[in-house]
Design a protein around this motif. Sequence first.
Motif, short mmCIF file in Angstrom:
data_model
loop_
_atom_site.label_atom_id
_atom_site.label_comp_id
_atom_site.label_asym_id
_atom_site.label_seq_id
_atom_site.Cartn_x
_atom_site.Cartn_y
_atom_site.Cartn_z
N GLN A 294 -45.55 -38.74 -11.95
CA GLN A 294 -45.11 -37.47 -11.37
C GLN A 294 -43.63 -37.21 -11.62
O GLN A 294 -43.21 -36.06 -11.82
N SER B 131 -43.32 -36.13 -15.22
CA SER B 131 -43.83 -34.77 -15.36
C SER B 131 -42.81 -33.75 -14.89
O SER B 131 -42.57 -32.72 -15.54
N ALA B 132 -42.18 -34.04 -13.74
CA ALA B 132 -41.18 -33.12 -13.20
C ALA B 132 -39.98 -33.00 -14.13
O ALA B 132 -39.43 -31.91 -14.32
N ASP B 133 -39.59 -34.10 -14.76
CA ASP B 133 -38.45 -34.07 -15.68
C ASP B 133 -38.78 -33.25 -16.93
O ASP B 133 -37.93 -32.49 -17.43
N ASP C 85 -38.74 -29.62 -15.99
CA ASP C 85 -37.36 -29.16 -15.81
C ASP C 85 -36.69 -28.92 -17.16
O ASP C 85 -35.94 -27.95 -17.33
N LYS D 69 -37.88 -28.46 -9.57
CA LYS D 69 -38.87 -29.01 -10.50
C LYS D 69 -40.03 -29.66 -9.78
O LYS D 69 -41.17 -29.61 -10.24
N ARG D 70 -39.76 -30.27 -8.63
CA ARG D 70 -40.84 -30.90 -7.87
C ARG D 70 -41.85 -29.88 -7.38
O ARG D 70 -43.06 -30.11 -7.42
N THR E 72 -43.94 -28.58 -10.32
CA THR E 72 -44.94 -29.61 -10.67
C THR E 72 -46.09 -29.59 -9.68
O THR E 72 -47.26 -29.70 -10.09
N GLU E 73 -45.80 -29.45 -8.40
CA GLU E 73 -46.85 -29.40 -7.38
C GLU E 73 -47.76 -28.19 -7.59
O GLU E 73 -48.99 -28.30 -7.49
#
Length: 360
Positions: free
Chosen positions: A222, A225-227, A230, A248-249, A252-253
């Motif tokens: 996760q 993925s967030a990176d 972003d 970004k979190r 992603t969610e």
Amino acid sequence: MVRKYVPLDGEENNSQNKSKKKRYETEATKDFEDILEEFNKKVLENRKVRYPFQKIKPYSSGKIFPPKESYSKPPLTEDERQRFDELKEIVSSIKDMAPDNCHIEGEIEDPYRTLLNERQSQAVFTLNGALLVIAGAGSGKTRTIVHRVAYMIEKGVSPTSILLLTFTKRAAGEMISRVNSLTGSQAAAKITAGTFHSFANMMLRIYGKHIGIKPNFTICDQVDSADIIDLIKNEMNIQKRSKPFPKKRIVTEIISRSRNTLKPIEYVIDNQYSKYSEFAEDIIEISKKYTGFKNEKNILDYDDLLERFLDGLKTSQEFLVKIQKRYDFVMVDEYQDTNAFQSEIADLIAQRSGNLMVVG
């Protein structure tokens, strides 16, 4: 100069200690009723005191609890109401459908019957066909699964043909250990046991070539993925608005929730992240670029493991048959927590044999 002893915080002098000790000893000699009555007078004052206890009058049903019809039901959304009706129909349809196998007797079955109650024995001895076990917390559902696997092994079922799907790696390890203790062997170590994600990862690396997936793919968690998301966002020329773009979190969610619920991103934002509705189009574009980036770099995230695995089962007959032939018995723990992908994966794998047990 006369020095006066000043006790520290929480410390009392000897005379105070003696006084308090004497008071406690006096109170300890009182009857419980006297102490409670004194408490009521001092603390509750003019409130109505429920002491001595009043005899509770039973309801017309003869029970001291009110009938369930007297409770008001909480408001439900349309989706919750539909789910509630489905569960109600399932429960109604299985009430009197208990199999007769609880009367099976034999050298193998008798010890199990002494360790389990009647309902647990029924679940353990039912090996063929679809089986839904509804069990609350503390009712022994893990115990039932463990004994069922041990019973299968003792009945000659090959451990390599058993697939046990759990929601944590630790739970799978504990179950296998308990099965080995029951059987007195290490046969359970040959069972495929683990989470849906770990199982999908293994199958994609073994059979992924049949659906165009290279076995040396990289899994991103996760945080990774967030990176990546972003990075994609920073490369896009996103127009500034009155509100700041979601972190970004959050992005992603939103993308992950959309994939796991099989709902469009706009639907997820409108229903759960409404304050970011003005960024819906941008998030949709980020999602598309995110998918392209992963395909280009041979990367799979956690959602991809289930999504690509299920897609392979549905679109490639060769991929599906190879996995179906590998497992004759499929069991799923904590079935109530499965998402759409996981539930369909279990159904498809057990489709050939028809031997699927879910516990929840």
